[in-house]
Each structure stands twice: as C-alpha cells, then as structure tokens.
Design a protein around this motif. Structure first.
Motif, PDB file in Angstrom:
ATOM      1  N   PHE A  61       0.827  -1.203   0.000  1.00 28.09           N
ATOM      2  CA  PHE A  61       0.000   0.000   0.000  1.00 28.09           C
ATOM      3  C   PHE A  61       0.862   1.254   0.000  1.00 28.09           C
ATOM      4  O   PHE A  61       0.526   2.238  -0.643  1.00 28.09           O
ATOM      5  N   GLY A  65       0.692   3.906  -2.900  1.00 32.49           N
ATOM      6  CA  GLY A  65       0.329   5.274  -2.527  1.00 32.49           C
ATOM      7  C   GLY A  65       1.331   6.263  -3.101  1.00 32.49           C
ATOM      8  O   GLY A  65       0.950   7.302  -3.644  1.00 32.49           O
ATOM      9  N   ALA A  66       2.620   5.913  -3.025  1.00 33.00           N
ATOM     10  CA  ALA A  66       3.659   6.800  -3.556  1.00 33.00           C
ATOM     11  C   ALA A  66       3.485   6.968  -5.066  1.00 33.00           C
ATOM     12  O   ALA A  66       3.589   8.075  -5.589  1.00 33.00           O
ATOM     13  N   PHE A  68       0.672   6.625  -6.909  1.00 31.46           N
ATOM     14  CA  PHE A  68      -0.514   7.443  -7.171  1.00 31.46           C
ATOM     15  C   PHE A  68      -0.255   8.908  -6.868  1.00 31.46           C
ATOM     16  O   PHE A  68      -0.642   9.801  -7.617  1.00 31.46           O
ATOM     17  N   PHE A  69       0.419   9.138  -5.734  1.00 30.91           N
ATOM     18  CA  PHE A  69       0.635  10.513  -5.304  1.00 30.91           C
ATOM     19  C   PHE A  69       1.559  11.236  -6.272  1.00 30.91           C
ATOM     20  O   PHE A  69       1.281  12.357  -6.700  1.00 30.91           O
ATOM     21  N   PHE A 144      -4.878   1.298 -12.401  1.00 27.91           N
ATOM     22  CA  PHE A 144      -6.138   1.888 -11.947  1.00 27.91           C
ATOM     23  C   PHE A 144      -6.019   3.408 -11.913  1.00 27.91           C
ATOM     24  O   PHE A 144      -4.954   3.944 -11.611  1.00 27.91           O
ATOM     25  N   SER A 146      -7.439   5.637  -9.861  1.00 22.82           N
ATOM     26  CA  SER A 146      -7.303   6.293  -8.562  1.00 22.82           C
ATOM     27  C   SER A 146      -7.077   5.250  -7.483  1.00 22.82           C
ATOM     28  O   SER A 146      -7.396   4.068  -7.656  1.00 22.82           O
ATOM     29  N   ILE A 147      -6.558   5.701  -6.359  1.00 23.51           N
ATOM     30  CA  ILE A 147      -6.199   4.760  -5.295  1.00 23.51           C
ATOM     31  C   ILE A 147      -7.429   4.104  -4.692  1.00 23.51           C
ATOM     32  O   ILE A 147      -7.403   2.938  -4.315  1.00 23.51           O
ATOM     33  N   SER A 148      -8.570   4.838  -4.639  1.00 24.11           N
ATOM     34  CA  SER A 148      -9.755   4.208  -4.046  1.00 24.11           C
ATOM     35  C   SER A 148     -10.275   3.091  -4.940  1.00 24.11           C
ATOM     36  O   SER A 148     -10.873   2.130  -4.453  1.00 24.11           O
ATOM     37  N   GLU A 149     -10.028   3.196  -6.255  1.00 25.69           N
ATOM     38  CA  GLU A 149     -10.453   2.104  -7.139  1.00 25.69           C
ATOM     39  C   GLU A 149      -9.467   0.946  -7.119  1.00 25.69           C
ATOM     40  O   GLU A 149      -9.819  -0.186  -7.401  1.00 25.69           O
ATOM     41  N   LEU A 151      -7.790   0.038  -4.344  1.00 32.61           N
ATOM     42  CA  LEU A 151      -7.752  -0.533  -3.000  1.00 32.61           C
ATOM     43  C   LEU A 151      -8.360  -1.931  -2.927  1.00 32.61           C
ATOM     44  O   LEU A 151      -7.770  -2.852  -2.363  1.00 32.61           O
ATOM     45  N   LEU A 152      -9.557  -2.087  -3.509  1.00 32.41           N
ATOM     46  CA  LEU A 152     -10.224  -3.375  -3.350  1.00 32.41           C
ATOM     47  C   LEU A 152      -9.652  -4.477  -4.239  1.00 32.41           C
ATOM     48  O   LEU A 152      -9.418  -5.579  -3.746  1.00 32.41           O
ATOM     49  N   PRO A 153      -9.354  -4.195  -5.524  1.00 32.93           N
ATOM     50  CA  PRO A 153      -8.646  -5.231  -6.292  1.00 32.93           C
ATOM     51  C   PRO A 153      -7.333  -5.640  -5.615  1.00 32.93           C
ATOM     52  O   PRO A 153      -6.930  -6.802  -5.690  1.00 32.93           O
ATOM     53  N   LEU A 156      -7.442  -8.607  -3.449  1.00 33.91           N
ATOM     54  CA  LEU A 156      -7.406  -9.906  -4.139  1.00 33.91           C
ATOM     55  C   LEU A 156      -5.959 -10.342  -4.380  1.00 33.91           C
ATOM     56  O   LEU A 156      -5.616 -11.512  -4.191  1.00 33.91           O
TER      57      LEU A 156
END
Lengths: 236, 247
Positions: A61, A65-66, A68-69, A144, A146-149, A151-153, A156
């Motif tokens: 994560f 995060g890095a 995406f940011f 992806f 954005s990070i919120s999209e 996160l859930l994949p 998995l």
C-alpha cells in the motif's frame, strides 16, 4: 557519494519522512511490541512468521500510494525529463522501502522474541517478502485511475500472495502453493524462528525462486510504468 | 429538508450511473466474502493448533470471528471512504461542489450515509457466510452490524482529517488499521475486570464487545446502546471536522 542512484535514494528517504511513513512506522512498532506481550510465550515463535508477513503486506500500500501521489502531483513526469533512468527510480524505491521494512521487523523481533532468531533466514525472508509485496503494489497501481479504485482489487492480490500460509501452516499442504513466490520467503521466516528445518534444495528454492520472480517483476514493472504512467501523460 | 433529499437522490443516481464504469461496487461486495472465506478455515485451524501446540482456540472463537467480520468491513470501507474523499479533494471535485447550491456538509454526509449502509450489510453478510454463527447470534448481530456501520465513517473521517493528502492518509491508515485490529481486542483478556470498560473510549470497542456477548452470552444491550450512541455522536462531530478540513 554522488551519482544518480545515491541522489535518488536520498530523495526517497526524504520523501518517506515527509509522507509521514517514519512516524507511522514508529507508532506501528510500539503497537506491535505492546500487543505481542499478550501472546503466550510458547505461541510466539509459531506466530512470528505470520505476523511479519501480515505486517510486510502493508508495504504494497505504501509503494502504491507513492506511485498514485507522484502521478497526481506530476512529480514523476518531472523526473522523466532528468538523467534518472527507470532502473534508478525503481531501485531507489525498493531499496528505501525495504530498509524501512527491515528496520521495523528487526526492532519488533528483538523487543518481543529476543536475539534467538536465526539471522540469515530472517534477513533473507524479510527482504524477499518485502520486495515481492512492493513490486506487486508498484505493478498493479498504475493499472487503476485512482487509489480508491485500486484498493479493493489489491486485496485480491494480497489474498493470492498470502495463500501459501494455508500450505505452510500444515492445514492443507499442497505442492501448488510452492508456485506462489511468497512461499519461499515464508519458509525462510519459519526457519528463522526455528519452526521448520530446510534441507539443501529447499534453501535453493526458498531463495532462488522468489529471486527469479523479483527479476521478472522488475522487467514487468518497467513495461507497466512506461505504458501506463510515462506515455499516459501524452493522452491527457 | 425536501431539497436535501433531492441533492442526495442526485448523488445516488450519479453513483449508480458510474457503477458500470468503475469496478468499485463489485469489489466492495466481494470484501465481506473474502473475510468470511478466511473463517471457513477456523475449525481446521482450531484442530491444527490443538494437535501441534496443545493450545485450545475454542474460547477465542468469538474474538477471532469479531476481528474478521465485525472489524474488517468497517476498516476496509472506512479506508475506501477516506481515500475517496482525499481523491475527490485532490481532483477538485469538492471545490466544484462549492459553487453549486449544495450545502457544504451534504456531500460528506451522503458519503457517510452510503458507507454506513454498505458496512452494515457487509458485516451481516460476512457473518452469515462465515458459517461460524448460529441463527440466534446472527439475529442479535443486526444492531451490532449497525454499530459497526457507524464505525466505518468514524474511522474514514479520522483518516481523511489526519492526512493532508492521499499518501499521508495511507500512513495514518497503517497506524489506525493495526490499532483497530489490536487495541479493542485487549479487553477480551480482562473481561472480568471493570477496567475493560475504559476501552470504551476507542470506538471499535463497542461493536466487538456486544458481539462477544451475543456469541458467548452475557450482558448485551448496554453495549449495543452505548455503541450506537457513542459512534453516532462521533460521526456527527467528525462530519463537521472533515467538512472543514477538506475545503
């Protein structure tokens, strides 16, 4: 020390501090030290490989995060125009993040388990596991928007990377689990806490197989990064 | 009141329209099943630990089930909420909303509301699919799921207010994630001591404490009532904080 790579490493350490990763890690270390006091002593050794694996999973994560940011702030596109090559960029990220992970694990293990841990399999297990988690995050994040999209994949991916636990723990041993690259590092951690004894070829597998994966994933990372980050800039 | 409902209906319609475009909702629905699936191994893990380490896990079942099914969904969906808010702030969606007639807190309130509903559903679904709870416990878990639902925006708002951007939000999430999975579990080991109530200051204490009673028997309603009131009050307070911080 001068040169592109040392500069990139220094920059990444500075970014880690600014992102608040160091404070977060300090809190996490204190929490682990406190919580592990509750684990009965005979269970501490058996539990440590699982706990370290769960903790290292978070590195996925952090690196995502890095990515995406830096994409969102467009600093990554500024870097593309400098003499920094992709291999420097990735090496600096992997090096600084695994250093952070290793320091965390060393402090927690020394505080709660003591110096009885077998040093070589411990360091090898932590480093290989961290690199796999980091690359999994680095490769999946750019796919992806954005990070919120993402996160859930990503959970998995995490479930797949954690699958060898089912085999290692002895619940449902199956040779197929050894195909997952995290199986070797998990066994190294088991050996570090004297839960399993590895034979000659098992050592080769536990170190060599994840190392091959890491090399392959680095190549894939270059491809994904170029296609989904660097060239996507033109499409804006 | 009428216009607020109208705004919320507009947000909802817009979300439903984008469901097809992003895979979010599908994966949000998958979450609880992943948690529940981990618990299918609980009986064999219990047998394994008893054989290998002569340690009886049965007294800890309620704690284990609560960690996966009662704390897992609010943590996951709270993190999604926080990242959505930080993402939308970074992409200036929230700034765009400020020039519309929507009152500032309406959008955040709408996000919180949909997160509460999704989390409540996730907790109940994961408990039902886990196969570890009987019908009576599942029935008692209804109000517990709502308490856990309220916990999701509490966690999400704290994450979104403490981090100035996505990546600081992630650093905060790492700490909160570990704290939520561990600190509310401490009172499980000191249930006979009145000190366990002191853990009531941490919001996740209430839903797990109520669940242990639903699972093992014991005082149940005070924890449900306490949790609903405390977490609802926190949602209200944090809604103001996060609306201010995200401007």
């Amino acid at each position: 020390m001068s040169g592109v790579l040392p500069t990139a490493v220094r920059m990444d350490f500075r970014l880690q501090r600014r992102y608040g990763f160091w404070y977060a890690t300090a809190f996490v270390v204190l929490l682990w030290i406190g919580v592990l006091q509750l684990v009965p002593d005979p269970l501490l050794g058996p539990a440590m490989p699982y706990l370290l694996m769960a903790d290292l999973a978070f590195m996925m994560f952090f690196i995502a995060g890095a990515v995406f940011f830096e994409k969102g702030e467009r600093t990554v596109f500024a870097l593309v125009t400098t003499p920094l090559r992709f291999r420097h960029y990735l090496t600096a990220k992997l090096l600084t993040m695994s250093a952070l992970a290793l320091v965390t694990c060393v402090v927690v293990v020394l505080a709660d388990y003591g110096p009885g841990v077998a040093l070589f399999p411990f360091v090898a297990g932590v480093v290989l596991m961290t690199l796999l988690m980091l690359l999994a995050g680095f490769i999946t994040a750019p796919l992806f928007p954005s990070i919120s999209e993402w996160l859930l994949p990503s959970t998995l991916v995490l479930a797949l990377l954690n699958a060898p636990i089912v085999g290692y723990s002895g619940l449902y041993p199956h040779p197929a689990f050894s195909l997952v690259p995290t199986d070797g590092p998990l066994r190294l951690l088991g050996a570090a806490f004297h839960q399993v004894a590895l034979t000659g070829w098992q050592w080769t597998y536990a170190i060599g197989y994840p190392a091959l994966w890491i090399a392959g994933l680095c190549l894939l990372a270059k491809h994904v990064f170029h296609r989904h980050v660097v060239t996507s800039e033109g499409g804006r | 009141m009428g216009t607020a409902t109208g705004f919320i209906a507009t947000f909802g319609r817009n979300d439903l329209r984008t469901v097809r475009r992003d895979s979010m909702l599908v994966t949000v629905m998958l979450g609880p099943f992943l948690y529940a699936a981990a618990l299918w191994f609980l009986p064999s893990i219990t047998g394994h630990v008893a054989r290998e380490y002569a340690f009886d896990l049965v007294p800890y079942h309620s704690a284990i089930v609560s960690a996966f099914c009662v704390l897992g969904p609010p943590l996951l969906l709270g993190a999604v909420l926080a990242l959505q808010l930080l993402d939308e702030r970074d992409q200036n969606t929230l700034a765009a909303l400020r020039v519309t007639p929507v009152p500032p807190a309406t959008y955040t309130a709408y996000r919180a509301g949909s997160t509460i509903a999704l989390t409540t559903f996730s907790v109940l679904a994961s408990l039902a699919v886990s196969g570890q709870v009987d019908a009576w416990t599942l029935l008692l878990s209804g109000p517990i799921a709502l308490t856990a639902g309220l916990l999701a925006p509490v966690l999400g708002f704290v994450m979104a207010s403490l981090g100035r951007n996505k990546i600081e939000g992630l650093a905060v999430m790492r700490v909160i994630g570990l704290a939520v999975f561990t600190v509310p579990m401490i009172p499980f080991f000191i249930l006979d001591s009145p000190w366990q109530l002191a853990f009531g200051v941490v919001p996740p204490y209430w839903p797990v404490r109520a669940f242990w009673s639903a699972f093992d028997g014991g005082t149940y309603w005070p924890y449900v009532a306490g949790g609903l009131l405390y977490n609802a009050a926190l949602v209200g307070v944090l809604l103001r904080v996060v609306t201010m911080r995200l401007r």
